[in-house]
Enzyme design. Structure first.
Site, short mmCIF file in Angstrom:
data_model
loop_
_atom_site.label_atom_id
_atom_site.label_comp_id
_atom_site.label_asym_id
_atom_site.label_seq_id
_atom_site.Cartn_x
_atom_site.Cartn_y
_atom_site.Cartn_z
N ASP A 86 -16.26 -14.47 3.62
CA ASP A 86 -15.74 -13.39 2.78
C ASP A 86 -14.40 -12.90 3.32
OD1 ASP A 86 -18.12 -13.75 1.54
OD2 ASP A 86 -19.09 -11.99 2.39
N ASP B 3 18.99 10.39 2.88
CA ASP B 3 18.50 11.01 1.64
C ASP B 3 17.53 10.07 0.93
OD1 ASP B 3 20.20 12.99 2.40
OD2 ASP B 3 21.77 12.48 0.96
N ASP C 23 -26.39 -18.13 0.24
CA ASP C 23 -25.57 -17.13 0.93
C ASP C 23 -26.48 -16.21 1.74
OD1 ASP C 23 -23.37 -15.63 1.65
OD2 ASP C 23 -23.11 -14.68 -0.30
N ASP D 221 26.45 16.64 8.65
CA ASP D 221 26.14 15.72 7.54
C ASP D 221 27.45 15.19 6.96
OD1 ASP D 221 24.70 14.38 5.62
OD2 ASP D 221 24.12 16.16 4.49
#
Length: 1450
Positions: A1369, A544, A1262, A445
């Site tokens: 829709d 990190d 509809d 690291d």
């Protein structure tokens, strides 16, 4: 001849010329030596300024904060100055004719000392001129693809700048599809090319979504050239600080502050091939040990070893699959490398053995920085002392004094891993430490290199390395921020040049240390800082991160990019490094993280901390067990990466997880339904093994709290193993296969298998000839095993283990031969093809009908045809072929003809939609735009445009079939320019003819790719190569589909009725539409007010909400004409009944209408039959308006269920949808709108509502496909012939496996036409919305006395005579905006075509100045692009808030 005497004037002019020459030379010298840097040994070719496309401008400004306000300095540089309003576009830019010829014979510049990249071979595979063009004045390189000469990397777009500390090069690219460059957090995988600049310089900083340079240095990108998938890659081998700007041309500009330009271009072909070629150059990835594929746990600051063990024990206790435990730097004594805390981690030397007893592994961390302080109690820190003795540290600029910084242990020095002496020291220290603390792998690291100070404890000197003339746009804009001074010295060179190589050099040193310690055994390395080639030795994690929903999303892009960079062992810290994760976030992260190549949780809260019975633990165990089951497959992917360079985790443009697994995780808080794309292949749900019905489309996927979407691609054979809690134990378990068949019922796969620990490769097995099973996943008997080696895992015939799993075991070849036999039984020809979608089974040339009699007159042709009985009847015994047919061709007008094919011996259904055809045909051949020919053997009709000779219809091709329930006819097309057919979502206006099939059958189905939606429109328009146009309508209302072929050709298939084609001849596209609407009926002229803006939504709570909305809109001054009410205004969704929450709505509507507004309310066709007193149903039943069963089956209404609820119930919305429908929804009846009595009843109900309840101005109808929430009828049992629900041929419709009655009525329901003829719903289903529209339109006119407007969802040709339509829709998503045509404006810039005419910008009234070409148009958020064609006068009005208040402009 005497000498010439110069006149006084001539002498003055010569003097002036000499003075100007000296001045010019001086100016050139000043220019050349101007910042940035000193340009040495560079010849200036030309300086001139020209107008230039801003998208292609190359930034001439190396200090934008200064130069954007300083036109003089810009022009002194010889550059062009053009201030613009465009954000990010440079104001100061190079002209098109400026450039440099470069040579440097004196100074050797820094070049990256890469251990794997060798000098380019002097023996190229083909002449370089095949792929490279060189421009000489100005200098430029153009790299082209050899086969098509497409320019891939064209540096002639801008000049080359090559100064000592400033190098710039630009290149035009073929597309905006750019991926890669790093390391950064990219919030999208495909780069934004709108002047985005990405700095590259290794840096210790948190990945937070900003455009900061992060841990790695990767100047590599992949570019997808076009829709064909051809791709190439570009790699710049340069380790200096740099930035890369992507611009809209599209183009890329590199700016680096040292080294050289060392470019590598990879021609690849596919994205995968590009990556493979790149990794061949930099080094293919390491194959990690098998155990490193397991799940891993870590966290910052456990505090002590007892806490570490508690974490281990509680995760063991819940049965979590879990292989590796880490300790971070808190295990060390005061964070010093090669030490451990003797108090808090006293038993650390025994910890590895503690883990090994349970088959687990231990990994610890080391940082590069070495403390200068002594150990506890004043003891010497021997690692530091030995390093001092050997002079292994990075030094100050004097080359002797170690540079001192500050990291975790305090004051530190930094190993110079480019020095062999330092490498030897590192190997020795690591070996000493390993003897003390046993472990299994190493995590390195802070190797960017990180320093908590700016440069050093004494700062950095003021020189050109620490403060170069130009600094790329790196974080803090200071090179030595959070790292060492740039004039620090390493063996490879100045830190200025090698800073980004620090992590790379540490990896090389650590690899040597690991080999020394572990010998022939494989281990693992994990590094934070990386450089191209690191993947040959190490994996990487994404740094990190933080426990946020953004970080879980961004991790996917990072992993995909590191796949490109050659580091496939990649993952993000699951649940986040910083911050305590919420349970929901960590649960979703564990689900997706279970499939990271490197799968490690690094959050302060480990999974078991949430509780053994938590959903998080249960779902984590579930998906980790799936991971462990699939580890043989994942391991094989790493083998492929190691040997060929294939990627492991892939985007869709490459493939998916490998080629065969697709993950669909949820990345949004509080969401359980996500929108995902299903690629064009067969896919199976991994957990249910059910085949998905969707492909090549976006779908909504339900993912409850414990679920992740996981799918297998058809064609895969995946090796598996019964999972255990560690890989150590699972590797001794039986192995198996998952086989998923593709479209051709084939599957193949591979398995790499070895002991998982040894260096080197042992066995690889091909799985393309294995035995297949189809219904279950089963475990096969264990592999035969010998000591130290493994035999082939597959015995002669695999046997399933005992238990519940009883798979059907068959050979692949049997399945194929069955398909072949089925094909040949139809009298067809079988010919396998490797080309995607190409059919393997096709008709012989004479398959179809032959002409037996023909009569031609001036008005048309009558033909009798007979089926060619040489070939067997169709392989559909339930749909017998009809042997004798009649064909009639009628010449209606000069531009309209009809050809009709039917059975003269039977009364087959014909569509009762009236069309407008003339009483008398066109008998004058010279006036007709067409001529018709009949062909024989096979029968076909040819329609030819007389003016050009183009065949616009030619059905004289094999395959014509006319059976009782299956009709098929094909035609050749004159071109590939085909438009139309619907209603379904098409990704492009012009159809793709590559074997695409589109189903048509009206259905309550939101728009989706290849989803049959609300309406049916079997009409297309074709453009011919001569630019003429024609249109074709098939007047047929049965379920059908059309298939395009690249010939080009088109095939119609329908399941009933007759073939009744109408053709209009145009000849322009606009005339085609005019002629078509003359045939089907001209569109209704809507009320003027309906052209105004309209507002609606589903879910208004009460009338007060609508009232408040109206007031707010008025207060905001937004033009607004129409307000709607959806079904929420109804009591329990009952038509014509007002809910008590909307008792005040009539008054609100009256008030709005008095102020110039209009109101539209919704009506659905379904009428509840469960009410005690419901006049609409009672009057309808009395008038016999509802659809019923045929009387011989049952004298009753065909009941469905839609929105209306039962009376006196409270709906529990926590129940799933189907349960709610079953318990709470009322029985509903469907009006038969074909009948006059139904229209009368419908008008009466609307009249009563208007007179007694509420006024309105328009109707919105509809759910008239018709939609039902049960399949067929209540109880699901359709009476009568089951073939009507599942015909012998089923078009490719949504949920076709559930039958035609899915989400609608039974097909055997009986409807009665206005003439009294009884017909099956099977034949008229697609006409329901059409039949509903005219009665609604008539009722509106009668009731209101005004034109009004009707809006309908389901449509059929001629519906436009009475109504408008909306696209259904849809969802609130960007892709839906795109599909509504104007949605392209969501991009900051869009390509648009301006036809060959004068065009004015509507907003500025200025001539655009472009015609007959594509242009790039900005798309600011403030307005859309709107242009007016020259030559037109447009009437307009002064706008007001409603259309009623507008006044005419003079």
């Amino acid at each position: 001849m005497g000498l010439k005497r110069w006149s006084r004037l001539e002498l003055i002019l010569i003097g002036l010329f000499l003075l100007m020459t000296v001045a010019a030379i001086t100016m050139i010298i000043v220019f050349v030596t101007e910042e940035p840097g000193v340009i040495k040994d560079v010849l200036l070719i030309a300086l001139s300024g020209e107008s230039y496309d801003t998208n292609a401008n190359t930034d001439c400004d190396d200090d934008s904060s200064v130069f954007q306000s300083e036109q003089m300095k810009c022009e002194q540089r010889g550059c062009c100055w053009s201030p613009l309003d465009e954000r990010n576009v440079p104001w100061c830019f190079f002209s098109t004719n400026q450039g440099y010829t470069i040579f440097d014979a004196k100074n050797r510049r820094f070049e990256v000392p890469h251990v794997h990249i060798r000098t380019v071979s002097s023996n190229p595979s083909s002449p370089i001129t095949n792929t490279l063009d060189i421009a000489h004045n100005p200098f430029g390189l153009t790299v082209r693809r050899k086969e098509n000469r497409r320019a891939l990397f064209d540096t002639t777009i801008g000049p080359l700048v090559f100064a000592d500390q400033y190098l710039q090069l630009s290149a035009k690219l073929p597309s905006h599809n750019i991926f890669g460059l790093g390391e950064h957090v990219h919030t999208r995988y495909r780069h934004d090319t709108n002047w985005r600049t990405w700095p590259i310089f290794t840096r210790d900083t948190q990945p937070n979504g900003r455009a900061n340079n992060l841990y790695g240095h990767h100047p590599f990108f992949l570019c997808l050239e076009d829709e064909s998938g051809k791709s190439f890659g570009v790699f710049l081998l340069n380790s200096n600080a740099m930035e890369v700007t992507l611009q809209p041309a599209p183009a890329v500009t590199y700016r680096t502050i040292g080294g050289i330009f060392d470019f590598y271009i990879f021609f690849g072909d596919t994205p995968e091939q590009v990556v493979q070629e790149y990794l061949e150059l930099i080094g293919r990835p390491v194959i990690p040990p098998y155990w490193s594929m397991g799940f891993q746990l870590s966290r910052w600051n456990y505090g002590n070893l007892s806490e570490v063990k508690r974490v281990v024990e509680r995760n063991r206790a819940v049965g979590l699959p879990y292989d590796i435990q880490y300790t971070d730097i808190d295990y060390m004594e005061h964070m010093k490398d090669f030490t451990y805390d003797p108090v808090r981690f006293k038993e650390l030397p025994e910890f590895a053995e503690y883990l090994h007893e349970k088959g687990q592994k231990y990994i610890l961390i080391l940082d590069p920085a070495i403390a200068t302080s002594r150990r506890v109690g004043g003891a010497p820190y021997e690692s530091y002392d030995r390093g001092m003795e050997k002079n292994v540290w990075v030094t100050k600029s004097d080359g002797r004094t170690p540079i001192v910084g500050r990291v975790w242990p305090g004051e530190t020095v930094f190993p110079d891993f480019t020095s062999e002496t330092c490498i030897d020291w590192w190997v020795d220290e690591y070996e000493r430490f390993y003897r003390e603390i046993k472990h299994d792998a190493l995590w390195i690291d802070m190797n960017e290199v990180s320093n908590f100070l700016k440069g050093s404890t004494t700062g950095c000197e003021d020189n050109k390395l620490n403060y170069p003339p130009y600094t790329p746009k790196i974080l803090n804009e200071l090179l030595y921020s959070m790292t060492l001074c740039m004039d620090a010295k390493q063996e490879w060179g100045d830190n200025y040049d090698v800073h980004s190589l620090y992590g790379y050099s540490m990896v090389l040193a650590t690899e040597k240390a690991l080999q020394h310690v572990f010998g022939p055994n494989r281990t693992m390395m994990l590094t934070r800082s990386s450089f191209p080639g690191v993947g040959k030795y190490s994996g990487h994690w994404l740094g990190d991160n933080t426990a946020t929903w953004n970080d879980i999303k961004w991790a996917i892009h990072g992993m995909l990019e590191f796949g490109l960079f050659g580091i496939p062992y990649i993952g993000a810290d699951i649940c986040g490094f910083f911050g305590d994760s919420s349970e929901e976030l960590c649960r979703r992260w564990m689900q997706v993280g279970a499939f990271y190549p490197f799968s490690r949780n690094h959050n302060p809260q480990d999974p078991a901390a949430f509780g053994a019975d938590s959903v998080l633990v249960k779902t984590s165990k579930h998906y980790l067990r799936i991971r462990y089951t699939l580890l043989p497959y994942l391991y094989t992917l790493f083998y492929k990466a190691h040997t060929t360079g294939e990627t492991v985790v892939r985007p869709v443009l490459h493939d998916v997880y490998g080629s065969h697994l697709k993950r669909c995780p949820c990345f949004v808080q509080g969401v359980d339904t996500i929108r995902v794309y299903i690629p064009d292949a067969v896919w199976y749900d991994y957990e249910t093994m059910e085949r998905l019905t969707d492909r090549r489309k976006h779908v909504d996927m339900y993912l409850p709290a414990d679920k992740l979407g996981l799918h297998i691609r058809g064609g895969a054979v995946l090796p598996t193993q019964r999972p255990e809690v560690t890989t150590t134990h699972s590797r001794s378990n039986p192995m198996g296969l998952v086989i998923a068949l593709d479209d051709n019922n084939q599957a193949a796969g591979e398995l790499f298998w070895d002991d998982g620990d040894s260096r080197g490769i042992t066995i690889s097995v091909s799985l393309n000839k294995v035995w297949l099973y189809f219904r279950h996943r089963c475990v096969l008997k264990p592999f035969l095993r010998r000591k130290g080696k493994f035999n082939s895992p597959f015995p002669t015939r695999p046997r399933a283990t005992k238990g519940k799993c009883k798979p059907q075991v068959r050979q692949l070849s049997i399945k194929i031969s069955n398909n072949e036999a089925k094909c040949k039984s139809r009298g067809c020809i079988w010919k396998p093809s490797s080309t995607e979608r190409v059919p393997w089974c096709f008709y012989p040339k004479d398959y179809g009908y032959v002409v037996t009699a023909a009569t031609e007159t001036d008005s048309g042709i009558m033909v009798d045809i007979t089926r060619n009985v040489k070939h067997r009847i169709s392989a559909r015994p339930d749909s017998p072929d009809i042997n004798n047919l009649r064909v009639e061709i009628r010449y209606h007008t000069s531009d309209l003809l009809q050809f009709k094919i039917w059975d003269p011996t039977s009364d087959r259904f014909e569509v009762p939609v009236p069309l407008s055809t003339p009483d008398a045909p066109e008998t004058d051949e010279n006036k007709r735009l067409y001529k018709v020919l009949i062909s024989n053997k096979p029968f076909g009709i040819q329609v030819i445009r007389r003016s050009t000779g183009t065949k616009i219809w030619d059905s004289s091709v094999p395959g014509f079939t006319f059976s009782d329930m299956f009709i098929q006819v094909s035609t050749r097309l004159p071109s590939k320019f085909i438009y139309g057919f619907g209603e379904t979502e098409h990704p492009t206006f012009k159809h793709d003819l590559n074997y695409h099939t589109w189903g048509m059958f009206s259905k309550d189905q939101p728009p989706g790719y290849k989803m049959n939606c609300y309406g049916v429109h079997p009409f297309y328009m074709g453009l011919e190569d001569t630019a003429d146009a024609h249109g074709v309508l098939l007047l047929n209302s049965n379920a059908m589909d059309v298939t395009f072929q690249p010939t080009p050709a088109l095939t119609f298939r329908t399941v009933g009725g007759i073939l009744d084609f109408y053709m209009v001849l145009g000849p322009t596209p606009e005339m085609v539409v005019q002629e078509y609407t003359a045939l089907i009926g001209r569109p209704v002229l809507p009320a003027y007010w309906s052209l105004g803006f309209q507002l609606c939504r589903y879910g208004y709570a009460n009338d007060s909400e609508i009232k408040s909305l109206y007031k707010d809109m008025r207060a905001a001054g937004i033009p607004y004409d129409v307000q709607y009410a959806d079904i929420d205004y109804m009591e329990r969704q009952l038509d014509f009944v007002l809910d008590s929450e909307f008792a005040g709505l009539p008054a609100v509507v009256d008030s709005m209408r008095n102020e110039g507004m209009r109101f539209i309310f919704i009506l659905d066709p379904a009428i509840s039959g469960n009410e005690t007193r419901y006049p609409a149903f009672e009057r309808g039943q009395a008038a016999d308006v509802f659809i019923k069963w045929p009387k011989h089956l049952k004298d009753d209404i065909v009941w469905g269920k839609v929105w209306p609820d039962l009376p006196n119930v409270d709906v529990d919305e926590n129940l799933d949808w189907d349960t709610q429908v079953e318990i709470y929804r009322a029985y509903t009846a469907f009006p038969n709108f074909f009948r006059t009595q139904t229209a009368t009843w419908w008008q009466k109900e609307i009249q009563d509502f208007y007179n007694n309840i509420m006024k309105f101005d328009g109707l919105w109808i509809d759910m008239n496909e018709p939609a039902s929430f049960v399949h067929g009828t209540v109880g699901g049992k359709c009476l009568g012939d089951p073939l009507l629900e599942n015909p012998p041929y089923m078009p490719p419709l949504e949920s076709k496996h559930l039958g035609l009655n899915h989400k609608t009525l039974c097909m055997n329901s009986e409807q009665i036409l206005n003439n009294g003829r009884k017909v099956r719903h099977y034949d008229v289903h697609n006409l329901y919305g059409w039949s509903h529209t005219k009665p609604s339109f008539d009722a509106l006119l009668s009731v209101t006395g005004k034109r009004g407007v009707v809006v309908t969802r389901s449509t059929y040709p001629s519906s436009g005579k009475w109504a408008g339509h909306w696209l259904g829709d849809n969802f609130s998503r960007w892709d839906q905006l795109v599909k509504s045509i104007i949605g392209i404006c969501r991009f900051r810039e869009v390509e648009g075509y301006l036809p060959n005419a004068r065009w004015y910008d509507y907003h500025t009234a200025k001539d655009v100045g472009v015609r007959g070409e594509m242009i790039s148009l900005p798309t600011p958020l403030s307005h859309i692009n709107l242009h007016v064609r020259g030559g037109y006068i447009l009437p307009q009005q002064k706008p007001e808030n409603t259309t009623k208040r507008c006044i005419i402009c003079i």
